[in-house]
Each structure stands twice: as C-alpha cells, then as structure tokens.
Design a protein around this motif. Structure first.
Motif, PDB file in Angstrom:
ATOM      1  N   TYR A 175       0.852  -1.191   0.000  1.00  0.00           N
ATOM      2  CA  TYR A 175       0.000   0.000   0.000  1.00  0.00           C
ATOM      3  C   TYR A 175       0.888   1.241   0.000  1.00  0.00           C
ATOM      4  O   TYR A 175       2.083   1.195   0.331  1.00  0.00           O
ATOM      5  CB  TYR A 175      -0.922   0.017   1.221  1.00  0.00           C
ATOM      6  N   CYS A 176       0.303   2.351  -0.373  1.00  0.00           N
ATOM      7  CA  CYS A 176       0.953   3.655  -0.278  1.00  0.00           C
ATOM      8  C   CYS A 176      -0.154   4.685  -0.101  1.00  0.00           C
ATOM      9  O   CYS A 176      -1.035   4.804  -0.957  1.00  0.00           O
ATOM     10  CB  CYS A 176       1.782   3.945  -1.523  1.00  0.00           C
ATOM     11  N   LYS A 177      -0.132   5.388   1.029  1.00  0.00           N
ATOM     12  CA  LYS A 177      -1.222   6.303   1.375  1.00  0.00           C
ATOM     13  C   LYS A 177      -0.669   7.657   1.788  1.00  0.00           C
ATOM     14  O   LYS A 177       0.347   7.745   2.479  1.00  0.00           O
ATOM     15  CB  LYS A 177      -2.048   5.713   2.523  1.00  0.00           C
ATOM     16  N   ASP A 178      -1.371   8.697   1.379  1.00  0.00           N
ATOM     17  CA  ASP A 178      -0.997  10.056   1.733  1.00  0.00           C
ATOM     18  C   ASP A 178      -1.256  10.277   3.220  1.00  0.00           C
ATOM     19  O   ASP A 178      -2.341   9.990   3.722  1.00  0.00           O
ATOM     20  CB  ASP A 178      -1.817  11.035   0.894  1.00  0.00           C
ATOM     21  N   ALA A 179      -0.243  10.767   3.932  1.00  0.00           N
ATOM     22  CA  ALA A 179      -0.390  11.044   5.365  1.00  0.00           C
ATOM     23  C   ALA A 179      -0.463  12.541   5.656  1.00  0.00           C
ATOM     24  O   ALA A 179      -0.457  12.951   6.821  1.00  0.00           O
ATOM     25  CB  ALA A 179       0.781  10.425   6.134  1.00  0.00           C
ATOM     26  N   PHE A 229       3.941  10.292   3.513  1.00  0.00           N
ATOM     27  CA  PHE A 229       3.088   9.171   3.148  1.00  0.00           C
ATOM     28  C   PHE A 229       3.520   7.937   3.935  1.00  0.00           C
ATOM     29  O   PHE A 229       4.643   7.872   4.451  1.00  0.00           O
ATOM     30  CB  PHE A 229       3.128   8.888   1.636  1.00  0.00           C
ATOM     31  N   ALA A 273       3.739   3.677   3.668  1.00  0.00           N
ATOM     32  CA  ALA A 273       3.799   2.677   2.605  1.00  0.00           C
ATOM     33  C   ALA A 273       4.415   1.398   3.112  1.00  0.00           C
ATOM     34  O   ALA A 273       5.176   1.388   4.082  1.00  0.00           O
ATOM     35  CB  ALA A 273       4.626   3.211   1.422  1.00  0.00           C
ATOM     36  N   ARG A 318       0.818  -0.025  -8.823  1.00  0.00           N
ATOM     37  CA  ARG A 318      -0.490  -0.667  -8.674  1.00  0.00           C
ATOM     38  C   ARG A 318      -1.133  -0.714 -10.050  1.00  0.00           C
ATOM     39  O   ARG A 318      -0.607  -0.133 -11.005  1.00  0.00           O
ATOM     40  CB  ARG A 318      -1.378   0.106  -7.693  1.00  0.00           C
ATOM     41  N   HIS A 326       2.638  -2.041  -4.669  1.00  0.00           N
ATOM     42  CA  HIS A 326       1.817  -1.358  -3.669  1.00  0.00           C
ATOM     43  C   HIS A 326       0.330  -1.446  -4.005  1.00  0.00           C
ATOM     44  O   HIS A 326      -0.396  -0.442  -3.939  1.00  0.00           O
ATOM     45  CB  HIS A 326       2.262   0.106  -3.551  1.00  0.00           C
TER      46      HIS A 326
END
Length: 213
Positions: free
Chosen positions: A27-31, A36, A38, A167, A202
């Motif tokens: 996964y990779c998510k904006d924080a 981010f 990941a 992805r 991811h």
C-alpha cells in the motif's frame, strides 16, 4: 496489440510446478504534510522451491511471520528470498531467513558468498531447481530492480514485479518515484507483453489482457 488490465480477485493462484500466494498486499497512502505511509507487497511462491519475493518493512515483521504460519511455512523453510530492489519497505525482514539464497536487486548471495551474475548485461537468472522460475532485470524505479517470472499457473505467467508497477492503473503516478522514467517505461511495456498477471509493489494483483487490433 491492445493491452488492458483488470483485477485478479484472489490472492492465491494455483499452478504446476509452482503456485503463487500474495501474503501481504502493499500500500501507499498520503499522510498529509508532504508525507506518506507505505509498505511493499510480499509474495510466496511454493513448489519444488519455496520462494519469498520481498519482505516488507521491519514494522511488518509480525504480520509477515503470521502470514507465513498460516501457509504452514516457517522462515527456515524458505529456500530463496528475492528482493526486487533495496528500499526499506521491501528488504526490512531479510534477517528472518538465514538459510535462504538471497537476491537483493542485482546482488546474489549463496552459501556464505556473493555470486557474480550479469544482470546489468540483461542476462536472466534461472533459479537452480526452480523448473522455470526466472528473475529478469527490470530497472527504472531504481537502477537495479528485478522481476520474478512464475510460469505454469492456472492464470498463465505471473510476474512479481516490485515497484516497476506501483499498482493497477498507476498511469503516470509512478514517474515521481522513478530514478529513470524512460527505462522504467520500456520495461513496463515489455513486461505487459509476456505477463498474464502482475503483482505490483503497492496494490493487489491484476490481469493483463492482450487483444489484436
């Protein structure tokens, strides 16, 4: 030839001689605040060899061990560890597999010594006893990325590709993390011509569908 993709819908792909099991989905998510979170996908390939592709980050140690346990696999059962590249979210648990042959990017370690192999010259690495398992160089995201090709599954050839693909439908978002976007784009295009399923770094696995125009 037209190429499109669609979700696989499963994390377990049977086959002979090897089957493919995605243990942890990357996964990779904006924080926020230009940050981010990941972690990389972890894939188990089972058959004559027991191969782990990428090991996630050290923060996922317990999840990785539990996922292996659910497959009936202990760390000492793993014969080969292949890390598609050297980023921390892909190599963070190498120390769990002391008996395995280890390939990190283009560095091959076997039985206590490093073994030369001409990845930079484009030479594939056939895993000894792997009955068709093949590691190919696919640089771009870094200068020394690799991809494991697993033939003979019920869905065809599975490519465990690390961050060559972030992805499915990552479009141009992968470019901002690429060391060499032109080389990465060439390798992405080449892999889409030979793989039937891609496990990206991811996200969940996806099918590759090729049709003649």
């Amino acid at each position: 030839m037209e190429v499109r993709t669609c979700p696989v819908g499963t994390y377990h792909i049977p086959g002979k001689p090897h089957s493919v099991h995605i243990l942890l989905e990357g996964y990779c998510k904006d924080a926020g605040h230009n940050q981010f979170v990941a972690d990389g996908s972890v894939t188990l390939v089972r058959g004559p060899l027991t191969v782990l592709v990428d090991t996630a980050g050290p923060w996922s140690r317990d999840n990785l061990l539990e996922s292996l346990r659910c497959q009936g696999v202990t760390p000492t059962d793993v014969t080969h560890v292949i890390c598609t590249h050297g980023h921390s979210d892909h190599v963070g648990n190498l120390n769990l597999f002391p008996k395995a042959e280890i390939l990190v990017s283009y560095d091959l370690w076997r039985n206590g010594v490093y073994v030369a192999h001409d990845f930079r010259g484009g030479v594939p690495y056939l895993l000894p006893g792997g009955e068709g398992l093949k590691v190919i160089p696919t640089p771009g995201h870094t200068g020394s990325d690799t991809t494991l090709l697993v033939p003979g599954t019920t869905m065809g050839t599975v490519a465990v590709a690390g961050d060559l693909f972030e992805r499915e439908e990552d479009h141009d978002s992968w470019r901002q993390l690429s060391e060499d976007p032109e080389t990465q784009e060439r390798n992405r295009t080449a892999l889409l011509k030979v793989a039937d399923v891609i496990v990206p770094g991811h996200g969940p696995p996806f099918k590759v569908i090729r049709t003649e125009q």
